[in-house]
Scaffold this motif. Structure first.
Motif, PDB file in Angstrom:
ATOM      1  N   ILE A  59       2.360  -1.587 -21.155  1.00  0.00           N
ATOM      2  CA  ILE A  59       1.234  -0.755 -21.611  1.00  0.00           C
ATOM      3  C   ILE A  59      -0.048  -1.183 -20.927  1.00  0.00           C
ATOM      4  O   ILE A  59      -0.813  -0.355 -20.413  1.00  0.00           O
ATOM      5  CB  ILE A  59       1.098  -0.858 -23.152  1.00  0.00           C
ATOM      6  CG1 ILE A  59       2.299  -0.194 -23.832  1.00  0.00           C
ATOM      7  CG2 ILE A  59      -0.209  -0.226 -23.624  1.00  0.00           C
ATOM      8  CD1 ILE A  59       2.427  -0.515 -25.316  1.00  0.00           C
ATOM      9  N   TYR A  60      -0.304  -2.484 -20.898  1.00  0.00           N
ATOM     10  CA  TYR A  60      -1.533  -2.995 -20.285  1.00  0.00           C
ATOM     11  C   TYR A  60      -1.626  -2.584 -18.820  1.00  0.00           C
ATOM     12  O   TYR A  60      -2.702  -2.200 -18.337  1.00  0.00           O
ATOM     13  CB  TYR A  60      -1.598  -4.519 -20.397  1.00  0.00           C
ATOM     14  CG  TYR A  60      -2.821  -5.102 -19.714  1.00  0.00           C
ATOM     15  CD1 TYR A  60      -4.004  -5.308 -20.424  1.00  0.00           C
ATOM     16  CD2 TYR A  60      -2.818  -5.409 -18.354  1.00  0.00           C
ATOM     17  CE1 TYR A  60      -5.131  -5.810 -19.800  1.00  0.00           C
ATOM     18  CE2 TYR A  60      -3.940  -5.910 -17.718  1.00  0.00           C
ATOM     19  CZ  TYR A  60      -5.098  -6.109 -18.444  1.00  0.00           C
ATOM     20  OH  TYR A  60      -6.218  -6.587 -17.817  1.00  0.00           O
ATOM     21  N   ALA A  61      -0.519  -2.664 -18.104  1.00  0.00           N
ATOM     22  CA  ALA A  61      -0.548  -2.401 -16.663  1.00  0.00           C
ATOM     23  C   ALA A  61      -0.967  -0.975 -16.364  1.00  0.00           C
ATOM     24  O   ALA A  61      -1.783  -0.727 -15.460  1.00  0.00           O
ATOM     25  CB  ALA A  61       0.817  -2.690 -16.044  1.00  0.00           C
ATOM     26  N   LEU A  62      -0.443  -0.003 -17.092  1.00  0.00           N
ATOM     27  CA  LEU A  62      -0.841   1.387 -16.844  1.00  0.00           C
ATOM     28  C   LEU A  62      -2.325   1.580 -17.128  1.00  0.00           C
ATOM     29  O   LEU A  62      -3.041   2.227 -16.355  1.00  0.00           O
ATOM     30  CB  LEU A  62      -0.023   2.344 -17.710  1.00  0.00           C
ATOM     31  CG  LEU A  62      -0.380   3.818 -17.478  1.00  0.00           C
ATOM     32  CD1 LEU A  62       0.168   4.297 -16.146  1.00  0.00           C
ATOM     33  CD2 LEU A  62       0.128   4.701 -18.614  1.00  0.00           C
ATOM     34  N   VAL A  63      -2.795   1.004 -18.228  1.00  0.00           N
ATOM     35  CA  VAL A  63      -4.209   1.104 -18.581  1.00  0.00           C
ATOM     36  C   VAL A  63      -5.079   0.499 -17.480  1.00  0.00           C
ATOM     37  O   VAL A  63      -6.111   1.050 -17.088  1.00  0.00           O
ATOM     38  CB  VAL A  63      -4.464   0.407 -19.930  1.00  0.00           C
ATOM     39  CG1 VAL A  63      -5.955   0.281 -20.221  1.00  0.00           C
ATOM     40  CG2 VAL A  63      -3.758   1.166 -21.052  1.00  0.00           C
ATOM     41  N   ARG A  64      -4.653  -0.627 -16.953  1.00  0.00           N
ATOM     42  CA  ARG A  64      -5.408  -1.309 -15.906  1.00  0.00           C
ATOM     43  C   ARG A  64      -5.453  -0.491 -14.619  1.00  0.00           C
ATOM     44  O   ARG A  64      -6.514  -0.381 -13.973  1.00  0.00           O
ATOM     45  CB  ARG A  64      -4.750  -2.657 -15.634  1.00  0.00           C
ATOM     46  CG  ARG A  64      -5.461  -3.541 -14.628  1.00  0.00           C
ATOM     47  CD  ARG A  64      -6.703  -4.131 -15.221  1.00  0.00           C
ATOM     48  NE  ARG A  64      -7.903  -3.512 -14.704  1.00  0.00           N
ATOM     49  CZ  ARG A  64      -9.117  -3.771 -15.153  1.00  0.00           C
ATOM     50  NH1 ARG A  64      -9.291  -4.611 -16.141  1.00  0.00           N
ATOM     51  NH2 ARG A  64     -10.157  -3.161 -14.643  1.00  0.00           N
ATOM     52  N   ILE A  65      -4.322   0.110 -14.246  1.00  0.00           N
ATOM     53  CA  ILE A  65      -4.275   0.919 -13.032  1.00  0.00           C
ATOM     54  C   ILE A  65      -5.216   2.114 -13.152  1.00  0.00           C
ATOM     55  O   ILE A  65      -5.939   2.456 -12.214  1.00  0.00           O
ATOM     56  CB  ILE A  65      -2.831   1.395 -12.754  1.00  0.00           C
ATOM     57  CG1 ILE A  65      -1.920   0.210 -12.447  1.00  0.00           C
ATOM     58  CG2 ILE A  65      -2.796   2.398 -11.606  1.00  0.00           C
ATOM     59  CD1 ILE A  65      -2.341  -0.646 -11.281  1.00  0.00           C
ATOM     60  N   ALA A  66      -5.216   2.760 -14.325  1.00  0.00           N
ATOM     61  CA  ALA A  66      -6.128   3.885 -14.544  1.00  0.00           C
ATOM     62  C   ALA A  66      -7.577   3.435 -14.433  1.00  0.00           C
ATOM     63  O   ALA A  66      -8.421   4.119 -13.834  1.00  0.00           O
ATOM     64  CB  ALA A  66      -5.864   4.507 -15.913  1.00  0.00           C
ATOM     65  N   ASP A  67      -7.892   2.281 -15.002  1.00  0.00           N
ATOM     66  CA  ASP A  67      -9.253   1.765 -14.962  1.00  0.00           C
ATOM     67  C   ASP A  67      -9.682   1.458 -13.527  1.00  0.00           C
ATOM     68  O   ASP A  67     -10.844   1.668 -13.149  1.00  0.00           O
ATOM     69  CB  ASP A  67      -9.359   0.513 -15.825  1.00  0.00           C
ATOM     70  CG  ASP A  67     -10.803   0.150 -16.131  1.00  0.00           C
ATOM     71  OD1 ASP A  67     -11.526   0.997 -16.672  1.00  0.00           O
ATOM     72  OD2 ASP A  67     -11.212  -0.981 -15.817  1.00  0.00           O
ATOM     73  N   GLU A  68      -8.764   0.980 -12.719  1.00  0.00           N
ATOM     74  CA  GLU A  68      -9.092   0.693 -11.317  1.00  0.00           C
ATOM     75  C   GLU A  68      -9.364   1.978 -10.533  1.00  0.00           C
ATOM     76  O   GLU A  68     -10.131   1.972  -9.569  1.00  0.00           O
ATOM     77  CB  GLU A  68      -7.952  -0.093 -10.661  1.00  0.00           C
ATOM     78  CG  GLU A  68      -7.852  -1.534 -11.123  1.00  0.00           C
ATOM     79  CD  GLU A  68      -9.125  -2.325 -10.876  1.00  0.00           C
ATOM     80  OE1 GLU A  68      -9.649  -2.289  -9.740  1.00  0.00           O
ATOM     81  OE2 GLU A  68      -9.626  -2.967 -11.819  1.00  0.00           O
ATOM     82  N   ILE A  69      -8.749   3.073 -10.938  1.00  0.00           N
ATOM     83  CA  ILE A  69      -9.049   4.360 -10.312  1.00  0.00           C
ATOM     84  C   ILE A  69     -10.474   4.778 -10.650  1.00  0.00           C
ATOM     85  O   ILE A  69     -11.228   5.245  -9.797  1.00  0.00           O
ATOM     86  CB  ILE A  69      -8.064   5.450 -10.782  1.00  0.00           C
ATOM     87  CG1 ILE A  69      -6.664   5.190 -10.229  1.00  0.00           C
ATOM     88  CG2 ILE A  69      -8.539   6.843 -10.353  1.00  0.00           C
ATOM     89  CD1 ILE A  69      -5.597   6.129 -10.766  1.00  0.00           C
ATOM     90  N   VAL A  70     -10.850   4.581 -11.892  1.00  0.00           N
ATOM     91  CA  VAL A  70     -12.133   5.080 -12.375  1.00  0.00           C
ATOM     92  C   VAL A  70     -13.307   4.326 -11.760  1.00  0.00           C
ATOM     93  O   VAL A  70     -14.249   4.927 -11.242  1.00  0.00           O
ATOM     94  CB  VAL A  70     -12.186   5.009 -13.916  1.00  0.00           C
ATOM     95  CG1 VAL A  70     -13.591   5.309 -14.430  1.00  0.00           C
ATOM     96  CG2 VAL A  70     -11.184   5.980 -14.516  1.00  0.00           C
ATOM     97  N   ASP A  71     -13.285   3.004 -11.829  1.00  0.00           N
ATOM     98  CA  ASP A  71     -14.462   2.284 -11.323  1.00  0.00           C
ATOM     99  C   ASP A  71     -14.119   0.917 -10.756  1.00  0.00           C
ATOM    100  O   ASP A  71     -14.886  -0.028 -10.901  1.00  0.00           O
ATOM    101  CB  ASP A  71     -15.529   2.142 -12.413  1.00  0.00           C
ATOM    102  CG  ASP A  71     -15.017   1.488 -13.680  1.00  0.00           C
ATOM    103  OD1 ASP A  71     -15.622   1.714 -14.730  1.00  0.00           O
ATOM    104  OD2 ASP A  71     -14.011   0.760 -13.612  1.00  0.00           O
ATOM    105  N   GLY A  72     -12.992   0.792 -10.132  1.00  0.00           N
ATOM    106  CA  GLY A  72     -12.613  -0.496  -9.561  1.00  0.00           C
ATOM    107  C   GLY A  72     -12.217  -0.388  -8.117  1.00  0.00           C
ATOM    108  O   GLY A  72     -13.005  -0.021  -7.247  1.00  0.00           O
ATOM    109  N   ALA A  73     -10.962  -0.682  -7.847  1.00  0.00           N
ATOM    110  CA  ALA A  73     -10.479  -0.776  -6.478  1.00  0.00           C
ATOM    111  C   ALA A  73     -10.572   0.536  -5.715  1.00  0.00           C
ATOM    112  O   ALA A  73     -10.842   0.542  -4.506  1.00  0.00           O
ATOM    113  CB  ALA A  73      -9.023  -1.267  -6.484  1.00  0.00           C
ATOM    114  N   ALA A  74     -10.353   1.676  -6.390  1.00  0.00           N
ATOM    115  CA  ALA A  74     -10.367   2.965  -5.690  1.00  0.00           C
ATOM    116  C   ALA A  74     -11.741   3.235  -5.074  1.00  0.00           C
ATOM    117  O   ALA A  74     -11.840   3.654  -3.919  1.00  0.00           O
ATOM    118  CB  ALA A  74      -9.978   4.093  -6.644  1.00  0.00           C
TER     119      ALA A  74
END
Length: 304
Positions: A59-74
């Motif tokens: 669960i945490y991993a999917l949430v983290r990946i989405a967050d990285e799209i929004v304002d992180g690595a992407a």
């Protein structure tokens, strides 16, 4: 047993099926995400029972990946705003499809979908989450109602997802489930509100986001900060009331998470409001370890 039969028994090796091997690789990817991104949550998950720990990591991993799209690595990779919206839409569509079919070419999505199918996570929880992630791509001021909806989707549903994992093999009656769901939501809300104050400098100065209706983050007063902390502590106190009813498979871990949030709230209370605009409040590793040690000894909390 003949010599030939004994030889055959020794040399026969059970190999995992293709899907079992794929699931194992997918979960390993998710587990790596939580260990790379969050020492606090990584430490707390070690207190979970082995049966539920992988599910929480998924669960945490999917949430983290989405967050990285929004304002992180992407963004750092050069993906513009429209591109990030497309990536988030694609991730949500892939997640929904994987929950239906049981398969995704994205390892993190596949791991999440496997857990979702096992514990009963559906679009009733994933849709609000992605809706809140999209809201972060449109940084305009929140109304009070919009903020409540945002907190529900960005944090409370994560608590509800984890709770479904905790209760999948530990059935409770409807009244108890309702109390546990309320506690999970309030613990998630407290964490999100704490992060609003911890990340004030980045959210306001760099990302142009204001999560405080009627408050100018650049001129946050001590009175305003204390009012926000009182609201956080009310959430923590309400969440604490549900902890004794949690199953053994997760109670110590939730006690640890509660302790970390309570410590952060205390530290924010002690930090001058003007300092929050330039300082990210954190808990030292030694203090985190002490909180984890106390959690292993059992629940000794209560309403704050």
């Amino acid at each position: 047993m003949t010599r030939e039969a004994a030889s055959a028994a020794v040399t026969t090796v059970e190999h995992p099926t293709d899907l079992a091997l794929y699931r194992r690789a997918a979960h390993a990817s998710s587990a790596r995400v939580i260990h790379e991104y969050s020492t606090s949550f990584s430490m707390a998950t070690r207190l979970l029972a082995p049966s539920v720990r992988p599910q929480v990591e998924d669960i945490y991993a999917l949430v983290r990946i989405a967050d990285e799209i929004v304002d992180g690595a992407a963004e750092e990779a050069g993906v513009d705003l429209a591109g990030r919206r497309d990536l988030l839409d694609q991730l949500e569509a892939d997640t929904e499809k994987a929950i239906r079919s049981g398969y995704s070419t994205n390892l993190v999505v596949h791991a999440f979908a496997t857990t979702a199918r096992q514990v009963g996570i559906g679009t009733d929880l994933t849709a609000p989450f992605f809706r809140s992630m999209r809201r972060d791509l449109s940084p305009v001021d929140f109304s009070a109602d919009e903020l409540a909806a945002y907190i529900y989707g960005s944090a409370e549903v994560i608590g509800l997802m984890c709770l479904r994992a905790f209760l999948a093999e530990q059935p409770v009656d409807d009244a108890c489930r309702a109390r546990l769901e309320s506690g999970a939501r309030q613990l998630g809300a407290a964490f999100q509100k704490i992060n609003f104050l911890r990340d004030l400098a980045v959210d306001w100065t760099e990302l142009g986001r204001n999560y405080f209706p009627g408050i100018d983050p650049a001129r946050l007063t001590e009175r305003q900060k204390l009012d926000l902390v009182v609201d956080i502590d009310a959430d923590l106190g309400a969440a604490a009331e549900a902890i004794p009813e949690l199953p053994e498979n997760c109670r110590r871990a939730i006690v640890a998470v509660y302790g970390l949030f309570a410590e952060l709230s205390d530290r924010i209370r002690a930090t001058p409001a003007r300092s929050l605009a330039v300082t990210r409040v954190s808990v030292p590793t030694r203090t985190k370890l002490a909180i984890l040690v106390r959690a292993t000894a059992g629940w000794g909390g209560g309403a704050r």
